[in-house]
Design a protein around this motif. Sequence first.
Motif, PDB file in Angstrom:
ATOM      1  N   SER A  95       0.850  -1.189   0.000  1.00 36.32           N
ATOM      2  CA  SER A  95       0.000   0.000   0.000  1.00 36.32           C
ATOM      3  C   SER A  95       0.883   1.235   0.000  1.00 36.32           C
ATOM      4  CB  SER A  95      -0.927   0.011   1.216  1.00 36.32           C
ATOM      5  OG  SER A  95      -0.169   0.022   2.412  1.00 36.32           O
ATOM      6  N   LEU A  96       0.288   2.382  -0.320  1.00 33.86           N
ATOM      7  CA  LEU A  96       0.997   3.648  -0.351  1.00 33.86           C
ATOM      8  C   LEU A  96       0.466   4.553   0.752  1.00 33.86           C
ATOM      9  CD1 LEU A  96       1.023   4.296  -4.207  1.00 33.86           C
ATOM     10  CD2 LEU A  96       2.876   3.367  -2.809  1.00 33.86           C
ATOM     11  N   LEU A  97       1.342   5.382   1.299  1.00 38.35           N
ATOM     12  CA  LEU A  97       0.964   6.302   2.367  1.00 38.35           C
ATOM     13  C   LEU A  97       0.528   7.643   1.802  1.00 38.35           C
ATOM     14  CD1 LEU A  97       3.962   5.684   4.811  1.00 38.35           C
ATOM     15  CD2 LEU A  97       1.714   4.593   4.855  1.00 38.35           C
ATOM     16  N   THR A  98      -0.384   8.305   2.488  1.00 37.84           N
ATOM     17  CA  THR A  98      -0.812   9.650   2.106  1.00 37.84           C
ATOM     18  C   THR A  98      -1.179  10.410   3.376  1.00 37.84           C
ATOM     19  OG1 THR A  98      -2.246  10.911   0.616  1.00 37.84           O
ATOM     20  CG2 THR A  98      -3.263   9.069   1.806  1.00 37.84           C
ATOM     21  N   LEU A  99      -1.493  11.703   3.204  1.00 40.09           N
ATOM     22  CA  LEU A  99      -1.992  12.528   4.299  1.00 40.09           C
ATOM     23  C   LEU A  99      -3.455  12.842   4.035  1.00 40.09           C
ATOM     24  CD1 LEU A  99       0.888  15.147   4.835  1.00 40.09           C
ATOM     25  CD2 LEU A  99       0.511  12.998   6.063  1.00 40.09           C
ATOM     26  N   SER A 100      -4.273  12.781   5.071  1.00 35.09           N
ATOM     27  CA  SER A 100      -5.690  13.119   4.928  1.00 35.09           C
ATOM     28  C   SER A 100      -6.075  14.069   6.052  1.00 35.09           C
ATOM     29  CB  SER A 100      -6.561  11.867   4.953  1.00 35.09           C
ATOM     30  OG  SER A 100      -6.368  11.146   6.155  1.00 35.09           O
ATOM     31  N   SER A 101      -6.860  15.067   5.707  1.00 40.66           N
ATOM     32  CA  SER A 101      -7.267  16.059   6.691  1.00 40.66           C
ATOM     33  C   SER A 101      -8.306  15.478   7.637  1.00 40.66           C
ATOM     34  CB  SER A 101      -7.842  17.294   5.990  1.00 40.66           C
ATOM     35  OG  SER A 101      -8.335  18.226   6.930  1.00 40.66           O
ATOM     36  N   THR A 102      -8.169  15.783   8.919  1.00 42.30           N
ATOM     37  CA  THR A 102      -9.158  15.344   9.904  1.00 42.30           C
ATOM     38  C   THR A 102     -10.368  16.272   9.922  1.00 42.30           C
ATOM     39  OG1 THR A 102      -7.970  16.578  11.630  1.00 42.30           O
ATOM     40  CG2 THR A 102      -7.437  14.246  11.359  1.00 42.30           C
ATOM     41  N   ALA A 103     -10.290  17.372   9.186  1.00 39.42           N
ATOM     42  CA  ALA A 103     -11.423  18.314   9.106  1.00 39.42           C
ATOM     43  C   ALA A 103     -11.602  18.708   7.648  1.00 39.42           C
ATOM     44  CB  ALA A 103     -11.159  19.554   9.957  1.00 39.42           C
ATOM     45  N   SER A 104     -12.564  18.086   6.980  1.00 34.77           N
ATOM     46  CA  SER A 104     -12.791  18.338   5.567  1.00 34.77           C
ATOM     47  C   SER A 104     -13.991  19.257   5.358  1.00 34.77           C
ATOM     48  CB  SER A 104     -13.021  17.023   4.814  1.00 34.77           C
ATOM     49  OG  SER A 104     -11.892  16.195   4.899  1.00 34.77           O
ATOM     50  N   ALA A 105     -13.888  20.119   4.356  1.00 33.81           N
ATOM     51  CA  ALA A 105     -15.000  21.008   4.022  1.00 33.81           C
ATOM     52  C   ALA A 105     -16.158  20.185   3.463  1.00 33.81           C
ATOM     53  CB  ALA A 105     -14.541  22.047   3.002  1.00 33.81           C
ATOM     54  N   PRO A 106     -17.383  20.440   3.903  1.00 38.34           N
ATOM     55  CA  PRO A 106     -18.526  19.669   3.410  1.00 38.34           C
ATOM     56  C   PRO A 106     -18.851  20.004   1.961  1.00 38.34           C
ATOM     57  CG  PRO A 106     -19.266  21.478   4.799  1.00 38.34           C
ATOM     58  CD  PRO A 106     -17.764  21.453   4.903  1.00 38.34           C
ATOM     59  N   ALA A 107     -19.514  19.091   1.290  1.00 42.32           N
ATOM     60  CA  ALA A 107     -19.946  19.331  -0.082  1.00 42.32           C
ATOM     61  C   ALA A 107     -20.862  20.550  -0.134  1.00 42.32           C
ATOM     62  CB  ALA A 107     -20.674  18.096  -0.613  1.00 42.32           C
ATOM     63  N   GLY A 108     -20.678  21.373  -1.141  1.00 41.42           N
ATOM     64  CA  GLY A 108     -21.500  22.562  -1.295  1.00 41.42           C
ATOM     65  C   GLY A 108     -20.922  23.804  -0.653  1.00 41.42           C
ATOM     66  N   SER A 109     -19.880  23.631   0.170  1.00 40.56           N
ATOM     67  CA  SER A 109     -19.268  24.807   0.795  1.00 40.56           C
ATOM     68  C   SER A 109     -18.407  25.527  -0.222  1.00 40.56           C
ATOM     69  CB  SER A 109     -18.415  24.384   1.999  1.00 40.56           C
ATOM     70  OG  SER A 109     -17.368  23.532   1.588  1.00 40.56           O
ATOM     71  N   GLY A 110     -18.178  26.818   0.009  1.00 40.93           N
ATOM     72  CA  GLY A 110     -17.371  27.610  -0.913  1.00 40.93           C
ATOM     73  C   GLY A 110     -16.990  28.926  -0.286  1.00 40.93           C
ATOM     74  N   ALA A 111     -16.341  29.753  -1.069  1.00 39.77           N
ATOM     75  CA  ALA A 111     -15.906  31.063  -0.591  1.00 39.77           C
ATOM     76  C   ALA A 111     -15.927  32.044  -1.747  1.00 39.77           C
ATOM     77  CB  ALA A 111     -14.503  30.980   0.005  1.00 39.77           C
ATOM     78  N   VAL A 112     -16.073  33.317  -1.415  1.00 36.49           N
ATOM     79  CA  VAL A 112     -16.122  34.387  -2.415  1.00 36.49           C
ATOM     80  C   VAL A 112     -15.064  35.415  -2.063  1.00 36.49           C
ATOM     81  CG1 VAL A 112     -17.516  36.202  -3.452  1.00 36.49           C
ATOM     82  CG2 VAL A 112     -18.582  34.044  -2.793  1.00 36.49           C
ATOM     83  N   THR A 113     -14.365  35.917  -3.059  1.00 36.64           N
ATOM     84  CA  THR A 113     -13.402  36.980  -2.847  1.00 36.64           C
ATOM     85  C   THR A 113     -13.627  38.059  -3.882  1.00 36.64           C
ATOM     86  OG1 THR A 113     -11.050  37.485  -2.560  1.00 36.64           O
ATOM     87  CG2 THR A 113     -11.608  36.007  -4.356  1.00 36.64           C
ATOM     88  N   GLY A 114     -13.127  39.239  -3.609  1.00 34.12           N
ATOM     89  CA  GLY A 114     -13.274  40.339  -4.552  1.00 34.12           C
ATOM     90  C   GLY A 114     -14.523  41.159  -4.354  1.00 34.12           C
ATOM     91  N   THR A 115     -15.336  40.825  -3.343  1.00 31.18           N
ATOM     92  CA  THR A 115     -16.532  41.599  -3.069  1.00 31.18           C
ATOM     93  C   THR A 115     -16.380  42.300  -1.732  1.00 31.18           C
ATOM     94  OG1 THR A 115     -17.614  39.722  -1.986  1.00 31.18           O
ATOM     95  CG2 THR A 115     -17.968  39.974  -4.349  1.00 31.18           C
ATOM     96  N   GLU A 116     -17.168  43.320  -1.521  1.00 31.73           N
ATOM     97  CA  GLU A 116     -17.081  44.096  -0.283  1.00 31.73           C
ATOM     98  C   GLU A 116     -17.378  43.216   0.927  1.00 31.73           C
ATOM     99  OE1 GLU A 116     -18.974  48.136   1.754  1.00 31.73           O
ATOM    100  OE2 GLU A 116     -19.516  47.551  -0.280  1.00 31.73           O
ATOM    101  N   GLY A 117     -16.492  43.248   1.894  1.00 35.03           N
ATOM    102  CA  GLY A 117     -16.682  42.484   3.115  1.00 35.03           C
ATOM    103  C   GLY A 117     -16.158  41.065   3.061  1.00 35.03           C
ATOM    104  N   SER A 118     -15.718  40.625   1.867  1.00 35.46           N
ATOM    105  CA  SER A 118     -15.207  39.265   1.760  1.00 35.46           C
ATOM    106  C   SER A 118     -13.720  39.237   2.058  1.00 35.46           C
ATOM    107  CB  SER A 118     -15.454  38.699   0.346  1.00 35.46           C
ATOM    108  OG  SER A 118     -14.718  39.448  -0.616  1.00 35.46           O
ATOM    109  N   ALA A 119     -13.267  38.098   2.548  1.00 36.54           N
ATOM    110  CA  ALA A 119     -11.844  37.947   2.842  1.00 36.54           C
ATOM    111  C   ALA A 119     -11.071  37.722   1.554  1.00 36.54           C
ATOM    112  CB  ALA A 119     -11.645  36.770   3.787  1.00 36.54           C
ATOM    113  N   GLY A 120      -9.808  38.162   1.537  1.00 38.04           N
ATOM    114  CA  GLY A 120      -8.982  37.941   0.363  1.00 38.04           C
ATOM    115  C   GLY A 120      -8.555  36.496   0.257  1.00 38.04           C
ATOM    116  N   ALA A 121      -8.141  36.110  -0.943  1.00 35.42           N
ATOM    117  CA  ALA A 121      -7.711  34.740  -1.166  1.00 35.42           C
ATOM    118  C   ALA A 121      -6.366  34.484  -0.489  1.00 35.42           C
ATOM    119  CB  ALA A 121      -7.604  34.465  -2.663  1.00 35.42           C
TER     120      ALA A 121
END
Length: 204
Positions: free
Chosen positions: A33-59
Amino acid sequence: MNFIKPLRMSIAVALGLAMSGCISLGAVEPPESLLTLSSTASAPAGSGAVTGTEGSAGAIAVLTPETPAKLDVLRVPVTVSETEIAYLQDAVWIEKPARLFRRLLGETLRVKGGALVLDNDDTPTLASQFVRGTLMDMTYDAQSSSVVVRFDAIRTDEAGAVISRRFEAREEGILPEAEFVGPAINRAANTVASEVADWVLNED
């Protein structure tokens, strides 16, 4: 020590080690088998982020970390002594540690901060913050029977200020076998990624 293959500092063996990342090479048996890293906290399906709009965080752009030569391979380094490095038998990463850690850190930032995180080589959006650094260790220490993940992080904020900090996590009492070392490194890497993400997002 029969669980490691000593690293001999000769040109011939150095070339052999460079090729050892291949899964199949002549008569060499592929790992089970091969080793990998996996996050213990994954973003749920449908989640997202917006940048470039007023009040949004930068990328936030997460760049591939630099690594010493011992980590620029698909093997798990073993620190035998202060002057000797070997590789753990039958422990093979699916991808080089720097890229695995980059994606792990990116996913952790995505979950914790809700910002747009760019953690691949295709980054068309101009980021306002950059996270880079050097992955110094993602190794097994034979003397203490522990895994060590050490990351020297560098953050460039929106104002252009550059800040650095070292992060480290280790787990002791780990048997020198791939089935135990792999999960332990994953846990330690998640701890480091979480601490780096808190540092970046809280800007302390």
